[in-house]
Design a protein around this motif. Structure first.
Motif, PDB file in Angstrom:
ATOM      1  N   SER A  45      14.278 -22.657  13.582  1.00  0.00           N
ATOM      2  CA  SER A  45      13.183 -22.467  14.535  1.00  0.00           C
ATOM      3  C   SER A  45      12.451 -21.129  14.387  1.00  0.00           C
ATOM      4  N   PRO A  46      13.126 -19.979  14.229  1.00  0.00           N
ATOM      5  CA  PRO A  46      12.385 -18.718  14.081  1.00  0.00           C
ATOM      6  C   PRO A  46      11.416 -18.718  12.911  1.00  0.00           C
ATOM      7  N   LEU A  47      11.814 -19.305  11.797  1.00  0.00           N
ATOM      8  CA  LEU A  47      10.922 -19.346  10.641  1.00  0.00           C
ATOM      9  C   LEU A  47       9.766 -20.308  10.866  1.00  0.00           C
ATOM     10  N   ASP A  48       9.948 -21.291  11.714  1.00  0.00           N
ATOM     11  CA  ASP A  48       8.861 -22.197  12.044  1.00  0.00           C
ATOM     12  C   ASP A  48       7.787 -21.466  12.842  1.00  0.00           C
ATOM     13  N   VAL A  49       8.203 -20.593  13.762  1.00  0.00           N
ATOM     14  CA  VAL A  49       7.251 -19.791  14.536  1.00  0.00           C
ATOM     15  C   VAL A  49       6.457 -18.871  13.608  1.00  0.00           C
ATOM     16  N   VAL A  50       7.153 -18.199  12.700  1.00  0.00           N
ATOM     17  CA  VAL A  50       6.497 -17.290  11.758  1.00  0.00           C
ATOM     18  C   VAL A  50       5.518 -18.055  10.875  1.00  0.00           C
ATOM     19  N   LYS A  51       5.943 -19.202  10.385  1.00  0.00           N
ATOM     20  CA  LYS A  51       5.090 -20.008   9.512  1.00  0.00           C
ATOM     21  C   LYS A  51       3.799 -20.405  10.207  1.00  0.00           C
ATOM     22  N   THR A  52       3.881 -20.819  11.465  1.00  0.00           N
ATOM     23  CA  THR A  52       2.694 -21.241  12.206  1.00  0.00           C
ATOM     24  C   THR A  52       1.724 -20.082  12.380  1.00  0.00           C
ATOM     25  N   ARG A  53       2.247 -18.900  12.660  1.00  0.00           N
ATOM     26  CA  ARG A  53       1.359 -17.746  12.861  1.00  0.00           C
ATOM     27  C   ARG A  53       0.711 -17.308  11.547  1.00  0.00           C
ATOM     28  N   LEU A  54       1.440 -17.380  10.456  1.00  0.00           N
ATOM     29  CA  LEU A  54       0.866 -17.003   9.171  1.00  0.00           C
ATOM     30  C   LEU A  54      -0.212 -17.989   8.730  1.00  0.00           C
ATOM     31  N   GLY A 301      17.064 -30.310  -1.420  1.00  0.00           N
ATOM     32  CA  GLY A 301      16.343 -29.044  -1.493  1.00  0.00           C
ATOM     33  C   GLY A 301      15.294 -29.029  -2.579  1.00  0.00           C
ATOM     34  N   THR A 302      15.631 -29.548  -3.760  1.00  0.00           N
ATOM     35  CA  THR A 302      14.672 -29.568  -4.865  1.00  0.00           C
ATOM     36  C   THR A 302      13.494 -30.478  -4.556  1.00  0.00           C
ATOM     37  N   ALA A 303      13.778 -31.655  -4.024  1.00  0.00           N
ATOM     38  CA  ALA A 303      12.698 -32.589  -3.693  1.00  0.00           C
ATOM     39  C   ALA A 303      11.753 -31.992  -2.660  1.00  0.00           C
ATOM     40  N   LYS A 304      12.304 -31.335  -1.657  1.00  0.00           N
ATOM     41  CA  LYS A 304      11.464 -30.742  -0.619  1.00  0.00           C
ATOM     42  C   LYS A 304      10.633 -29.597  -1.153  1.00  0.00           C
ATOM     43  N   MET A 305      11.207 -28.752  -2.001  1.00  0.00           N
ATOM     44  CA  MET A 305      10.475 -27.614  -2.545  1.00  0.00           C
ATOM     45  C   MET A 305       9.288 -28.078  -3.381  1.00  0.00           C
ATOM     46  N   VAL A 306       9.514 -29.033  -4.275  1.00  0.00           N
ATOM     47  CA  VAL A 306       8.438 -29.521  -5.138  1.00  0.00           C
ATOM     48  C   VAL A 306       7.344 -30.195  -4.310  1.00  0.00           C
ATOM     49  N   ALA A 307       7.735 -31.055  -3.380  1.00  0.00           N
ATOM     50  CA  ALA A 307       6.750 -31.758  -2.557  1.00  0.00           C
ATOM     51  C   ALA A 307       5.937 -30.792  -1.709  1.00  0.00           C
ATOM     52  N   ARG A 361      12.011 -22.103   5.553  1.00  0.00           N
ATOM     53  CA  ARG A 361      12.408 -22.962   6.660  1.00  0.00           C
ATOM     54  C   ARG A 361      12.704 -24.385   6.208  1.00  0.00           C
ATOM     55  N   VAL A 362      11.788 -24.984   5.429  1.00  0.00           N
ATOM     56  CA  VAL A 362      11.904 -26.418   5.159  1.00  0.00           C
ATOM     57  C   VAL A 362      13.010 -26.757   4.169  1.00  0.00           C
ATOM     58  N   ILE A 363      13.314 -25.839   3.235  1.00  0.00           N
ATOM     59  CA  ILE A 363      14.375 -26.152   2.273  1.00  0.00           C
ATOM     60  C   ILE A 363      15.735 -26.206   2.955  1.00  0.00           C
ATOM     61  N   PRO A 364      16.137 -25.165   3.736  1.00  0.00           N
ATOM     62  CA  PRO A 364      17.390 -25.316   4.493  1.00  0.00           C
ATOM     63  C   PRO A 364      17.348 -26.479   5.480  1.00  0.00           C
ATOM     64  N   ASN A 365      16.164 -26.705   6.080  1.00  0.00           N
ATOM     65  CA  ASN A 365      16.029 -27.807   7.018  1.00  0.00           C
ATOM     66  C   ASN A 365      16.297 -29.140   6.331  1.00  0.00           C
ATOM     67  N   ALA A 366      15.724 -29.312   5.144  1.00  0.00           N
ATOM     68  CA  ALA A 366      15.932 -30.558   4.402  1.00  0.00           C
ATOM     69  C   ALA A 366      17.391 -30.718   3.989  1.00  0.00           C
ATOM     70  N   VAL A 367      18.010 -29.606   3.589  1.00  0.00           N
ATOM     71  CA  VAL A 367      19.421 -29.655   3.195  1.00  0.00           C
ATOM     72  C   VAL A 367      20.286 -30.114   4.364  1.00  0.00           C
ATOM     73  N   VAL A 368      20.067 -29.499   5.535  1.00  0.00           N
ATOM     74  CA  VAL A 368      20.858 -29.858   6.713  1.00  0.00           C
ATOM     75  C   VAL A 368      20.570 -31.296   7.133  1.00  0.00           C
ATOM     76  N   THR A 369      19.292 -31.643   7.193  1.00  0.00           N
ATOM     77  CA  THR A 369      18.901 -32.978   7.675  1.00  0.00           C
ATOM     78  C   THR A 369      19.467 -34.087   6.799  1.00  0.00           C
ATOM     79  N   PHE A 370      19.283 -33.977   5.486  1.00  0.00           N
ATOM     80  CA  PHE A 370      19.736 -35.037   4.589  1.00  0.00           C
ATOM     81  C   PHE A 370      21.254 -35.063   4.462  1.00  0.00           C
ATOM     82  N   SER A 371      21.893 -33.900   4.563  1.00  0.00           N
ATOM     83  CA  SER A 371      23.356 -33.879   4.518  1.00  0.00           C
ATOM     84  C   SER A 371      23.937 -34.643   5.700  1.00  0.00           C
ATOM     85  N   ILE A 372      23.424 -34.350   6.895  1.00  0.00           N
ATOM     86  CA  ILE A 372      23.924 -35.034   8.091  1.00  0.00           C
ATOM     87  C   ILE A 372      23.555 -36.507   8.052  1.00  0.00           C
TER      88      ILE A 372
END
Length: 383
Positions: A45-54, A301-307, A361-372
């Motif tokens: 979540s913190p990185l999502d806030v930063v990303k939106t502001r940037l 992680g790789t799929a999310k980074m490339v996309a 944000r999205v690479i760790p997010n994708a790792v956690v989401t797809f792992s679970i």
């Protein structure tokens, strides 16, 4: 640790894949996607806030842009500088607004992420099975994955866009309020200077101008100056998700909740590319129909980074379209107008604003989401 692949049996017969797929209850994709999305959203979540502001133009004046260069090198330099901006902005938000500001919009995010991931994973997981069985002889392929991912992305974007509009407005609220307060202070200072008699001072008997520092304001103008100095800029109460929702509905109507939907549809390409790459990477790494935990997270992680790198500009356009109107005037009105305006005013590099924070944000997010997701599917299939 290995994760058995419950939904794809590449290397088995089409009938075996179809039978194996039926052992996975359709609702399990819904539950697994929601659980994975919830955990990933909270952690990042913190990185999502930063990303939106940037991504927002409200941050343009505070970003580190001293080393701008034209063309593709400018994009690379700006992306590198944003890693500095990301760390600095995390500290700056915590110091100026409190640690809780790093989780601003988390409520709408969870309200959006859980159904969004549930809908997306449910539609994709069951969609690829239906498409394969009815149009591809029961066998999966990249075309099957692409079709299922595109359909899932369109359905998810349409259903959850109002939630993302509210979340984006909440994350940009303090930045907009700060800009409004600064404008109010500048207007007050300008009026004080206009009322000052120093601009019309008459020479003294000795032919000299009176001592301005000691008598800069007359008695008549002093109360007015004190008024502008004493009155702080207007402060707006912190907005919660419900108040923001009602405000959007009151000022912009139902259409206000679908700002940025065209950019979201454009972003369907990201989830489509991600799903296709994820399935291909899993296929290349699969051994004896078993996937290790490392193979699963590396594929995700790789799929999310490339996309993300390929399709990132739509994120910036979508954020601009969802920004709250300033003084009732909407600067960004549609997809094409926003693209042209940002390109003309800020250059091509601005389409990668916030990329570093987004990737972090999205690479760790994708790792956690797809792992679970895979773990829950494994448990459900073994029951």
């Amino acid at each position: 640790m290995s994760l058995r692949e419950p939904s794809s049996r590449t290397g088995s017969s089409p009938m075996a894949r179809s039978t194996g797929e039926k052992r996975t209850p359709p609702w399990l994709h819904f539950a697994a996607g929601g659980a994975g999305g919830m955990c990933g959203a909270i952690i990042t979540s913190p990185l999502d806030v930063v990303k939106t502001r940037l991504q927002s133009d409200l941050y343009r004046g505070r970003a580190t842009l001293a080393a701008e260069r034209p063309g593709f090198m400018g994009v690379l330099v700006r992306a590198a500088l944003q890693f500095v901006d990301t760390s600095r902005l995390l500290v700056d938000i915590a110091r100026r607004e409190g640690t809780s500001a790093l989780f601003k919009g988390l409520g709408p995010t969870l309200v959006g992420v859980i159904p969004a991931r549930s809908i997306n994973f449910y539609t994709y997981g069951n969609g690829k099975r239906i498409i394969a069985e009815h149009w591809h002889g029961g066998a999966e392929s990249s075309m099957v994955h692409l079709s299922a991912a595109a359909i899932a992305g369109i359905i998810t974007s349409t259903a959850t866009n109002p939630i993302w509009v509210v979340k984006t407005r909440l994350q940009l609220e303090s930045q907009l309020r700060e800009a409004q307060n600064q404008a109010a202070r500048q207007a007050a200072v300008g009026q004080v200077r206009t009322s000052s008699p120093t601009q019309h001072a008459t020479p003294s008997a000795a032919g000299r101008t009176p001592d301005v520092p000691q008598r800069c304001l007359s008695t008549a103008t002093l109360p007015r100056a004190r008024f502008f100095q004493a009155q702080p800029p207007p402060q707006h109460p912190s907005t919660n998700a419900l108040r923001m929702t009602l405000d959007i509905f009151r000022n912009e109507g139902i259409r206000g909740f679908y700002k940025g939907l065209s950019a979201s549809y454009l972003g369907v390409s990201e989830s489509t590319i991600q799903w296709v790459l994820y399935e291909r990477l899993k296929h290349w790494q699969r051994r004896d129909e078993q996937l290790t935990w490392f193979q699963t997270v590396s594929s995700a992680g790789t799929a999310k980074m490339v996309a993300t790198i390929i399709t990132y500009p739509h994120e910036v356009i979508r954020t601009r379209l969802r920004q709250q109107p300033e003084n009732g005037i909407r600067k960004y009105t549609n997809l094409v107008q926003t693209f042209r305006l940002v390109l003309r005013e800020e250059g091509a590099a601005s389409f990668y604003g916030g990329l570093s924070a987004h990737l972090m944000r999205v690479i760790p997010n994708a790792v956690v989401t797809f792992s679970i997701y895979e773990f829950v599917l494994m448990l459900g299939s073994s029951m």
